[in-house]
Design a protein around this motif. Structure first.
Motif, short mmCIF file in Angstrom:
data_model
loop_
_atom_site.label_atom_id
_atom_site.label_comp_id
_atom_site.label_asym_id
_atom_site.label_seq_id
_atom_site.Cartn_x
_atom_site.Cartn_y
_atom_site.Cartn_z
N ARG A 191 -32.54 -28.18 -29.04
CA ARG A 191 -33.71 -28.35 -28.20
C ARG A 191 -33.69 -27.40 -27.01
O ARG A 191 -34.71 -27.05 -26.46
N ARG A 214 -13.73 -21.38 -25.89
CA ARG A 214 -13.70 -21.89 -27.26
C ARG A 214 -12.78 -23.09 -27.44
O ARG A 214 -12.88 -23.81 -28.42
N ALA A 215 -11.87 -23.27 -26.50
CA ALA A 215 -10.93 -24.39 -26.63
C ALA A 215 -11.60 -25.72 -26.28
O ALA A 215 -11.03 -26.78 -26.50
N PRO A 217 -15.08 -28.35 -26.42
CA PRO A 217 -16.27 -28.61 -27.25
C PRO A 217 -17.54 -28.54 -26.41
O PRO A 217 -18.04 -29.55 -25.95
N LEU A 218 -18.05 -27.34 -26.19
CA LEU A 218 -19.16 -27.15 -25.26
C LEU A 218 -20.44 -26.70 -25.93
O LEU A 218 -21.39 -26.29 -25.26
N GLY A 241 -27.96 -27.14 -27.26
CA GLY A 241 -27.88 -28.58 -27.47
C GLY A 241 -29.12 -29.26 -26.92
O GLY A 241 -30.20 -28.67 -26.90
N THR A 242 -28.94 -30.51 -26.48
CA THR A 242 -30.05 -31.22 -25.84
C THR A 242 -30.18 -30.68 -24.41
O THR A 242 -29.25 -30.06 -23.89
N PRO A 244 -30.11 -32.27 -21.41
CA PRO A 244 -29.04 -32.70 -20.51
C PRO A 244 -27.66 -32.19 -20.95
O PRO A 244 -26.82 -31.86 -20.10
N GLY A 245 -27.45 -32.09 -22.25
CA GLY A 245 -26.17 -31.60 -22.76
C GLY A 245 -25.92 -30.16 -22.33
O GLY A 245 -24.84 -29.81 -21.87
N GLY A 248 -25.16 -29.96 -18.63
CA GLY A 248 -23.78 -30.38 -18.36
C GLY A 248 -22.77 -29.33 -18.80
O GLY A 248 -21.85 -28.98 -18.05
N ASN A 249 -22.95 -28.83 -20.00
CA ASN A 249 -22.00 -27.85 -20.52
C ASN A 249 -22.07 -26.54 -19.74
O ASN A 249 -21.06 -25.86 -19.55
N ARG B 116 -7.33 -20.83 -32.97
CA ARG B 116 -7.76 -22.11 -33.55
C ARG B 116 -7.58 -22.18 -35.06
O ARG B 116 -8.50 -22.52 -35.81
N LEU B 138 -6.87 -30.15 -29.87
CA LEU B 138 -7.50 -29.70 -31.11
C LEU B 138 -7.32 -30.73 -32.22
O LEU B 138 -6.49 -31.64 -32.11
N PRO B 227 -11.96 -28.19 -31.28
CA PRO B 227 -11.66 -28.99 -30.10
C PRO B 227 -12.05 -30.44 -30.35
O PRO B 227 -13.08 -30.70 -30.96
N VAL B 228 -11.22 -31.35 -29.89
CA VAL B 228 -11.54 -32.78 -30.06
C VAL B 228 -12.76 -33.09 -29.18
O VAL B 228 -12.77 -32.73 -28.00
N THR B 296 -19.97 -33.96 -25.52
CA THR B 296 -19.64 -34.20 -24.12
C THR B 296 -20.37 -35.47 -23.66
O THR B 296 -21.36 -35.88 -24.27
N VAL B 298 -22.44 -36.34 -21.21
CA VAL B 298 -23.88 -36.29 -20.96
C VAL B 298 -24.68 -36.15 -22.25
O VAL B 298 -25.71 -36.80 -22.45
N GLU B 299 -24.16 -35.30 -23.12
CA GLU B 299 -24.83 -35.06 -24.40
C GLU B 299 -24.91 -36.37 -25.19
O GLU B 299 -25.95 -36.74 -25.71
#
Lengths: 403, 497
Positions: A191, A214-215, A217-218, A241-242, A244-245, A248-249, B116, B138, B227-228, B296, B298-299
């Motif tokens: 979105r 990359r390490a 989850p963004l 993403g969304t 808000p997502g 934040g990211n 990774r 990870l 990534p977790v 995340t 917020v998401e």
């Protein structure tokens, strides 16, 4: 760029059965066939030497599109533009962001077909987030070198029913079978999308930044380093993403950029245009006489590889995509015979895969456009090809490899 | 279940062959004693059993190569096996073949966190990969429910799925490279240990994944690490009818949300589970959906709102959203206990895994109800709704004569119903021997012929795991000579197993 006389017959099938008939006619007359969609990427891979040609642009049906099931089945000749427009109308997209590369080949990207995208299996910048072409091909229909029409795979997300021939045909450049229809998994388009543009530092520092981002989850669906049209060397970070997502990211990524001044943010259409330039290698702007390379390698090995290749004169201009996992470069090619081999050697030394994306037919024919493979693998590939096309009718030479 | 006829000649050489194999892997790693071979006579599907000729446990790629070369030279068949959790009989032994067990090939060879990627041996249990990299933030994403036991080698062979594959994809999407040993003992490297390492090659790696051990033995696997996710939350949604729940699945995806997991349970499953977890479900509830959202914080919060709104609009009776990790685990426990809860209701159950286009769910569920009446057997439904992967649980009593056969026929009819609506015979369990003879319902003879020709490229003598997946032998030698035109007639007289 295929070596086909313009005067020779080019067949234009309008159904799968037509394709089968053309193949069987060619087989009985002892002809080989150059297979294309609309021929916009004939300069990709090794040159084909065939006595006849078949163009699949007429197979442009949309068999079904089920947005709630994230699946679409189309004829191989449908253009990517038409497919992407149809998906966009439902808020969806092709997750592998297929590049056309038609700027490189001097052809019309609006005519690039879905079949061509699957046959060449080229994935765009989103590869790092979403996966490759192969991961989204759920099923195929094809015609083998003996004129047999077969299907493989299906239309469901999960499927372990027989060998996954769909994956095998993806990226086989039409050397196993003629793809007539493909069933693809699609995804909802994000979105929101923003791109942070940050002045580049050294390759090592930028590679380290890529790893840090990359390490986590963004939702980062693009990490590239390029020279902008105005000549600035910059790092591009696309967050999706969304709403808000993304907000934040983006804050998290900005936190990781501490100490780097001068970041800018672009959104929506501007961001999309930027990544289209990356996807199409526009920022590489190769001159007509330059070779163009695409090297896949571990991101950690990238800075040293680029430095060495530049010192050796194998890289003229370059940019980096896939978070450092892919280097696109131009080569002046004063002595291509020497430089091609030298660059390949350099890549091989670190286990990287160097693909000659564009070059004169003679060079691609002599050295092979694809990364060299071992004799054992080449033999297995040959036996696999014979299992589909024992007469070697389809796109002969396209994927032949130098030992 | 008809299997290829065992060779008495090979069986008579058991001790000689054992002696030769002991030279390769060491004496204690060849099992020839009948009592010790017994535990290996079936895999996760106990309805099919056969005593393996010998059980061989190599400890290195070189030993695997030598064992295969040895068997190839002597025309001895080989069945590869990981932990033996296959639910389709993929690792069912052959009386005239050795069982090649990968459990000693169990090390994580290298973790390359910056890129990774991890390189692992095939006998490593799925969960052990994530455990080996969890300190780096990870994980290895595909998580079949057998993940505590099932090996990554077996996951590759079956292209294993799991709860999270709607969002994260199946095993094939997470493999970057494979080290492959052909039946001849030849060693090949497909792809490598970075993204795109296989580009520009024929995607043999893609076709190896899910090939059920028929094409080669994989001795090392390079897997993608992810990534977790920072947060995961689950929404439990109850519906007054199965149809409403099914429609909600499409509606969630329709608004552009791809949940990390989306699971369905019917009333029968809920009743069975409620006894175990001591929790009552609302009387009006006929079906329950569990929807997991991750990413995340917020998401995820944003997605929880979107999905909750959709569920309400679709007529959900009750919504429960986890706010802590403990709550999430508790909500999931109903799903995780489903199969054992059903196990308490009946002496035996039979579960299969056809997969269908999601919008055909109501239609296929109706067919199941009709079949249940026809066969006089009860059933329950608990499945991966997000990707249309059905796991109907057919209840029967093996002690009752004819009950097993009825259950199998019921299961087969369900799978055929799946194929008839555009689905497939197997979403994640594989074909093995269990669904082998149903392959002709999904594929034409030409389709099957094209697949089997591939076997000829990899293993023309058909020594690797024969009798699995395809209802006929592939007869490579004959295919090679055939000139083809037309199709169907060529296959009219192929003898089935």
């Amino acid at each position: 760029m295929t070596q086909i006389q313009q005067t020779q017959a080019r067949e234009h099938p309008s159904s799968t059965q037509d394709v089968a008939d053309i193949i069987m006619d060619a087989a009985s007359a002892g002809h080989s066939l150059a297979i294309t969609g609309n021929g916009t990427r004939c300069g990709f891979g090794n040159p084909v030497t065939a006595s006849r040609a078949m163009a699949l642009g007429g197979l442009d049906s949309v068999d079904f599109y089920d947005p709630e099931d994230l699946v679409i089945r189309v004829g191989a000749g449908l253009t990517l533009d038409a497919l992407e427009a149809m998906l966009a109308a439902k808020g969806q997209y092709l997750p592998f962001e297929p590049p056309r590369y038609t700027g490189l080949y001097g052809t019309d990207g609006a005519r690039s077909t879905v079949g061509g995208a699957v046959a060449t299996a080229l994935s765009g910048p989103r590869r790092i987030l979403n996966g490759a072409v192969r991961d989204f091909v759920l099923g195929v229909e094809g015609v083998n070198g003996q004129g047999d029409i077969f299907k493989a795979g299906g239309r469901t997300m999960k499927n372990v029913t027989g060998y996954d021939l769909s994956k095998l045909l993806t990226g086989s450049c039409g050397t196993l079978a003629v793809l007539t229809a493909v069933t693809l998994k699609v995804l909802p388009a994000p979105r929101a999308e923003v791109t942070l543009i940050v002045p580049a530092q050294t390759l090592e520092e930028d590679a380290a930044l890529f790893r840090t981002i990359r390490a986590l989850p963004l939702g980062v669906g693009g990490l590239a380093r390029r020279v902008s049209p105005s000549g600035q060397c910059e790092v591009l970070i696309r967050i999706e993403g969304t709403e808000p997502g993304v907000a934040g990211n983006r804050a998290v990524v900005e936190g990781l950029l501490q100490g780097r001044e001068g970041a800018r943010v672009v959104e929506r259409t501007e961001s999309a245009a930027l990544w289209q330039d990356v996807r199409e290698l526009t920022c590489l702007a190769p001159r007509a006489d330059e070779l163009v390379w695409r090297v896949n390698l571990p991101g950690t090995a990238m800075p040293a590889f680029v430095a060495e290749a530049r010192r050796a004169g194998c890289i003229s201009r370059f940019f980096v995509d896939w978070a450092g996992g892919i280097v696109f470069s131009t080569m002046r090619g004063v002595q291509p015979e020497v430089d091609v081999l030298r660059y390949r050697k350099m890549a091989e030394k670190i286990g990287a895969k160097a693909m000659l994306l564009r070059g004169p037919d003679a060079i691609r024919a002599q050295f092979g456009a694809f990364p060299p493979i071992t004799a054992g693998l080449a033999a297995l590939a040959g036996r696999t090809r014979a299992a589909f096309d024992p007469g070697g009718l389809l796109n002969p030479g396209r994927m032949t490899v130098q030992a | 279940m008809q299997m290829p006829h065992p060779s008495q000649d090979i069986i008579s050489q058991r001790e000689t062959l054992a002696a030769g194999l002991r030279q390769i892997v060491g004496s204690e790693w060849v099992i020839s004693d009948e009592v010790e071979r017994k535990p290996y006579q079936c895999d996760g599907i106990t309805a099919y059993m056969a005593m393996p000729l010998l059980v061989v446990l190599p400890a290195s790629t070189e030993e695997v190569r030598a064992v295969l070369r040895f068997c190839h030279e002597r025309g001895v068949k080989v069945v590869p096996r990981g932990s033996g959790t296959s639910l389709s009989g993929g690792a069912l032994p052959l009386e005239d073949g050795i069982l090649l067990v990968t459990s000693r090939l169990c090390s994580v060879v290298e973790v390359d966190a910056p890129n990774r990627v991890a390189r692992v041996q095939p006998g490593v249990p799925n969960i052990a990969i994530s455990e080996a990299v969890s300190h780096l933030g990870l994980c290895y994403m595909p998580d079949p429910s057998s993940q505590l036991i099932s090996t990554i080698g077996g996951n590759v062979a079956e292209n294993a799925g799991g709860v999270h594959c709607l969002k994260y994809g199946v095993t094939a999407d997470h493999i970057l490279g494979l080290q492959l040993v052909l039946m001849t003992g030849e060693l090949l490297q497909l792809g490598g240990a970075f993204l795109g390492a296989s580009e520009g090659e024929l995607d043999l790696m893609g076709v190896l994944t899910g090939s059920e051990g028929l094409l080669g033995v994989v001795t090392e696997i390079a897997v993608r690490l992810e990534p977790v996710p920072e947060v995961a939350r689950v929404i439990s949604m109850s519906f007054p009818s199965v149809e409403k729940a099914c429609e909600c699945v499409g509606a969630i995806i329709g608004v552009g949300v791809i949940p990390a997991g989306l699971e369905f349970m019917d009333r029968k499953v809920l009743d069975a589970v409620s006894v175990l977890i001591r929790e009552r479900f609302d009387d009006r509830t006929e079906a329950l959906l569990l929807c997991e959202l991750d990413g995340t914080a917020v998401e995820v919060d944003a997605l929880v709102h979107v999905v909750s709104d959709v569920a309400r609009a679709q007529g959900a009776i009750e919504l429960k959203v986890s706010t802590t990790e403990e709550e999430r685990q508790r909500i999931w426990s109903s799903r995780k206990l489903a199969f054992s809860a059903i196990g308490k209701l009946c002496p035996d159950y039979y579960c299969t895994d056809g997969t269908i286009p999601r919008n055909k769910l109501p239609e296929v569920l109706n067919t199941m109800a009709e079949l249940s009446e026809k066969y006089g057997l009860d059933y329950a439904n608990c499945f991966h709704a997000g990707d249309g992967n059905l796991h109907p649980i057919i209840m029967y009593d093996a002690a009752k004569p004819g009950d097993l056969e009825k259950a199998e026929a019921f299961g087969a009819d369900v799978l055929i119903a799946c194929v008839n609506v555009g689905g497939v015979l197997s979403g994640e369990h594989g074909i093995g021997v269990e669904k082998r003879d149903l392959m002709t319902h999904q594929f034409t003879d030409v389709d099957l012929h094209q697949q089997q020709m591939l076997k000829c490229a990899f293993d023309p003598q058909e020594l690797l795991n024969p009798g699995k997946v395809f209802p006929t032998a592939c007869r490579c030698a004959e295919f090679g000579r055939m000139h083809v035109r037309g199709g169907a007639l060529r296959f009219a007289d192929i003898p089935r197993f």
